[in-house]
Design a protein around this motif. Structure first.
Motif, PDB file in Angstrom:
ATOM      1  N   ILE A   1      -4.637   1.819  12.969  1.00  0.00           N
ATOM      2  CA  ILE A   1      -3.309   2.388  12.763  1.00  0.00           C
ATOM      3  C   ILE A   1      -3.394   3.913  12.702  1.00  0.00           C
ATOM      4  O   ILE A   1      -4.112   4.462  11.865  1.00  0.00           O
ATOM      5  N   PRO A   2      -2.672   4.622  13.547  1.00  0.00           N
ATOM      6  CA  PRO A   2      -2.672   6.085  13.494  1.00  0.00           C
ATOM      7  C   PRO A   2      -2.270   6.598  12.117  1.00  0.00           C
ATOM      8  O   PRO A   2      -1.429   5.991  11.437  1.00  0.00           O
ATOM      9  N   PHE A   3      -2.854   7.710  11.719  1.00  0.00           N
ATOM     10  CA  PHE A   3      -2.647   8.257  10.383  1.00  0.00           C
ATOM     11  C   PHE A   3      -1.169   8.457  10.074  1.00  0.00           C
ATOM     12  O   PHE A   3      -0.688   8.129   8.981  1.00  0.00           O
ATOM     13  N   PHE A   4      -0.412   9.005  11.045  1.00  0.00           N
ATOM     14  CA  PHE A   4       0.987   9.333  10.775  1.00  0.00           C
ATOM     15  C   PHE A   4       1.877   8.096  10.658  1.00  0.00           C
ATOM     16  O   PHE A   4       3.009   8.177  10.183  1.00  0.00           O
ATOM     17  N   LEU A   5       1.366   6.930  11.090  1.00  0.00           N
ATOM     18  CA  LEU A   5       2.155   5.701  10.991  1.00  0.00           C
ATOM     19  C   LEU A   5       1.864   4.904   9.727  1.00  0.00           C
ATOM     20  O   LEU A   5       2.659   4.041   9.339  1.00  0.00           O
ATOM     21  N   ARG A   6       0.746   5.169   9.089  1.00  0.00           N
ATOM     22  CA  ARG A   6       0.339   4.334   7.944  1.00  0.00           C
ATOM     23  C   ARG A   6       1.371   4.265   6.826  1.00  0.00           C
ATOM     24  O   ARG A   6       1.616   3.184   6.276  1.00  0.00           O
ATOM     25  N   PRO A   7       2.003   5.380   6.434  1.00  0.00           N
ATOM     26  CA  PRO A   7       2.998   5.285   5.348  1.00  0.00           C
ATOM     27  C   PRO A   7       4.173   4.381   5.683  1.00  0.00           C
ATOM     28  O   PRO A   7       4.853   3.885   4.782  1.00  0.00           O
ATOM     29  N   TRP A   8       4.432   4.151   6.975  1.00  0.00           N
ATOM     30  CA  TRP A   8       5.575   3.341   7.364  1.00  0.00           C
ATOM     31  C   TRP A   8       5.191   1.889   7.601  1.00  0.00           C
ATOM     32  O   TRP A   8       6.063   1.020   7.721  1.00  0.00           O
ATOM     33  N   VAL A   9       3.904   1.623   7.668  1.00  0.00           N
ATOM     34  CA  VAL A   9       3.429   0.281   7.979  1.00  0.00           C
ATOM     35  C   VAL A   9       3.155  -0.513   6.716  1.00  0.00           C
ATOM     36  O   VAL A   9       3.414  -1.715   6.642  1.00  0.00           O
ATOM     37  N   THR A  10       2.664   0.129   5.699  1.00  0.00           N
ATOM     38  CA  THR A  10       2.184  -0.565   4.518  1.00  0.00           C
ATOM     39  C   THR A  10       2.099   0.428   3.366  1.00  0.00           C
ATOM     40  O   THR A  10       2.300   1.635   3.557  1.00  0.00           O
ATOM     41  N   PRO A  11       1.815   0.010   2.136  1.00  0.00           N
ATOM     42  CA  PRO A  11       1.762   0.924   0.996  1.00  0.00           C
ATOM     43  C   PRO A  11       0.812   2.105   1.196  1.00  0.00           C
ATOM     44  O   PRO A  11      -0.151   2.027   1.946  1.00  0.00           O
ATOM     45  N   ARG A  12       1.083   3.178   0.475  1.00  0.00           N
ATOM     46  CA  ARG A  12       0.322   4.411   0.638  1.00  0.00           C
ATOM     47  C   ARG A  12      -0.884   4.497  -0.296  1.00  0.00           C
ATOM     48  O   ARG A  12      -1.727   5.367  -0.136  1.00  0.00           O
ATOM     49  N   GLU A  13      -0.939   3.634  -1.293  1.00  0.00           N
ATOM     50  CA  GLU A  13      -2.047   3.685  -2.249  1.00  0.00           C
ATOM     51  C   GLU A  13      -2.432   2.276  -2.667  1.00  0.00           C
ATOM     52  O   GLU A  13      -1.649   1.336  -2.507  1.00  0.00           O
ATOM     53  N   PRO A  14      -3.652   2.098  -3.184  1.00  0.00           N
ATOM     54  CA  PRO A  14      -4.119   0.757  -3.576  1.00  0.00           C
ATOM     55  C   PRO A  14      -3.210   0.126  -4.624  1.00  0.00           C
ATOM     56  O   PRO A  14      -2.475   0.822  -5.330  1.00  0.00           O
ATOM     57  N   PRO A  15      -3.244  -1.205  -4.741  1.00  0.00           N
ATOM     58  CA  PRO A  15      -2.372  -1.878  -5.707  1.00  0.00           C
ATOM     59  C   PRO A  15      -2.678  -1.475  -7.135  1.00  0.00           C
ATOM     60  O   PRO A  15      -3.835  -1.367  -7.534  1.00  0.00           O
ATOM     61  N   GLY A  16      -1.628  -1.223  -7.908  1.00  0.00           N
ATOM     62  CA  GLY A  16      -1.787  -0.877  -9.311  1.00  0.00           C
ATOM     63  C   GLY A  16      -1.807  -2.103 -10.188  1.00  0.00           C
ATOM     64  O   GLY A  16      -1.838  -3.244  -9.718  1.00  0.00           O
ATOM     65  N   ARG A  17      -1.737  -1.886 -11.498  1.00  0.00           N
ATOM     66  CA  ARG A  17      -1.845  -2.992 -12.449  1.00  0.00           C
ATOM     67  C   ARG A  17      -0.637  -3.922 -12.429  1.00  0.00           C
ATOM     68  O   ARG A  17      -0.722  -5.056 -12.888  1.00  0.00           O
ATOM     69  N   ASN A  18       0.494  -3.430 -11.920  1.00  0.00           N
ATOM     70  CA  ASN A  18       1.685  -4.286 -11.890  1.00  0.00           C
ATOM     71  C   ASN A  18       1.904  -4.908 -10.511  1.00  0.00           C
ATOM     72  O   ASN A  18       3.018  -5.298 -10.163  1.00  0.00           O
TER      73      ASN A  18
END
Length: 404
Positions: free
Chosen positions: A184-201
């Motif tokens: 996935i191209p870098f500029f598309l990643r924020p639109w494809v899936t979450p931007r950071e790993p899953p948190g505690r919730n």
């Protein structure tokens, strides 16, 4: 939003736990849907696993039909709605047809109800799914944080702290994996899936939640067993979805599927085919034209009662197109053999989901060389029950529990 189910809010009381502490009991819930059956069924499935299905209200976020407004985010539409309503009121203009599209005060009303009835009726569980429901569910939590527990099913993409719990498939985080970063191209990643790993919730599932639990399938067995009793075994069910941007196909796959189905018919007792609302008309025409004349084949025409639950309950084997995560999740919950068509055409997170199912041994690619009488076993998907356990655990941390 429009409330479409009358309230059944039972009176509750405080109860003691085994350690002598005090729990508040959750006896009621609200589902916030977006009009999409695939999203709403995930909420219903979770409530069924929690034992709250018969005690919930249902609200639907209603979008305007036609025009540019239908493409606006609900949060922006709410602002426009409020502005138009204010202008209409100031100049005594009849706003009928505008104010009925989306009742902007519903989130406030739900929050107020949760606060005012908390002492008498206990906490309120709110379950929402779909992008259009995000602003509504998060508003309820913001306004009644101490009185509600808000679960957002499917990833809201940003600001996860707005919810008590987010339930989403593991493959939503595909772009953060090494393979995802390569594809996935870098500029598309924020639109494809979450931007950071899953948190505690965040609770990660393998597939999608659904309402086809053991109780539902038992009832479906009783409802459909007489109709299916005379069908020769093994009974093979073919579920055909429709192309998506991450799983493209058309008439070429339809022709390929027809050839493979004709090649395995010798080992099938009977074969039943269902199309979804997303199935292209041309695909339906090709498959119907090629197979409808075979005495072993039944094709659901969409007019008779939908046999989907009966198929899940009574089929011996499934053949499913790779585009539908929901249909694959339901079938893999049964523990029965599942063959997938078109997985090689999937990309990004759809491909990752297919890989996960294959590694679990839950699915195999359909080649047309199979003997359908062959069986294999695997650990069925149990996402609903696992997600329900996580909800119960998080509620317990707040001193709340689901009524049993």
């Amino acid at each position: 939003m429009r409330r479409t189910k009358p309230p059944e809010l039972a009176v509750t009381s405080l109860s003691e736990n085994l350690q002598g502490g005090v729990f508040r009991t959750v006896k009621r819930a609200i589902v916030i849907g977006n009009g999409c059956a695939g999203a709403e069924n995930q909420c219903i499935g979770l409530l069924r696993s929690l034992g709250l299905f018969d005690r919930h209200l249902y609200y639907r976020v209603a979008r305007p039909k036609g025009g540019i407004l239908q493409w606006l985010p609900i949060s922006l539409y709410k602002r426009i709605h409020r502005f138009i309503s204010t202008i209409c009121a100031r100049f005594s203009i009849n706003a009928t047809g505008i104010t009925n599209v989306f009742e902007v005060d519903d989130a406030k009303q739900i929050a107020a109800m949760a606060r005012s009835t908390f002492e008498k009726n206990g906490p309120l569980l709110v379950v929402a799914s779909g992008s259009d429901t995000i602003s509504v569910a998060s508003s309820i939590r913001r306004l009644a944080r101490e009185n509600v527990f808000v679960v957002q099913v499917q990833h809201p993409r940003s600001r996860l702290e707005r919810f008590d719990l987010v339930i989403t498939p593991r493959h939503d985080y595909f772009s953060l994996t090494p393979e995802g970063k390569r594809q996935i191209p870098f500029f598309l990643r924020p639109w494809v899936t979450p931007r950071e790993p899953p948190g505690r919730n965040v609770f990660l599932t393998t597939g999608a939640l659904h309402y086809a639990d053991a109780s539902t399938l038992r009832n479906a067995t009783l409802e459909w067993m007489n109709e299916f009793a005379s069908l020769p075994k093994p009974l093979v069910v073919v579920n055909i979805g429709g192309p998506t941007r991450n799983c493209l196909y058309g008439v070429d796959l339809a022709k390929q599927l027809c050839g493979m189905l004709q090649s395995i018919l010798w080992s099938c007792g009977s074969l039943r085919i269902s199309f979804s609302r997303r199935t292209p008309k041309k695909v339906v025409e090709i498959i119907t034209g090629e197979l409808s004349s075979n005495s072993k084949v039944y094709i659901w025409d969409g007019k008779d009662p939908n046999p989907h639950l009966g198929h899940l309950a009574l089929a011996d084997t499934f053949i499913i197109t790779a585009d539908s995560i929901s249909m694959l999740s339901e079938a893999c919950k049964t523990g029965k053999p599942v063959y997938v068509v078109g997985a090689e055409r999937c990309t990004w997170k759809f491909s990752d989901f297919q890989k996960t199912l294959h590694e679990r041994g839950a699915v195999r690619p359909l080649t047309g060389k199979e003997d359908i009488c062959e069986k294999w076993s695997y650990s069925p998907l149990n996402d609903n029950a696992e997600a329900a356990r996580r909800v119960i655990q998080d509620l317990a941390k707040r001193g709340w529990k689901i009524e049993t």
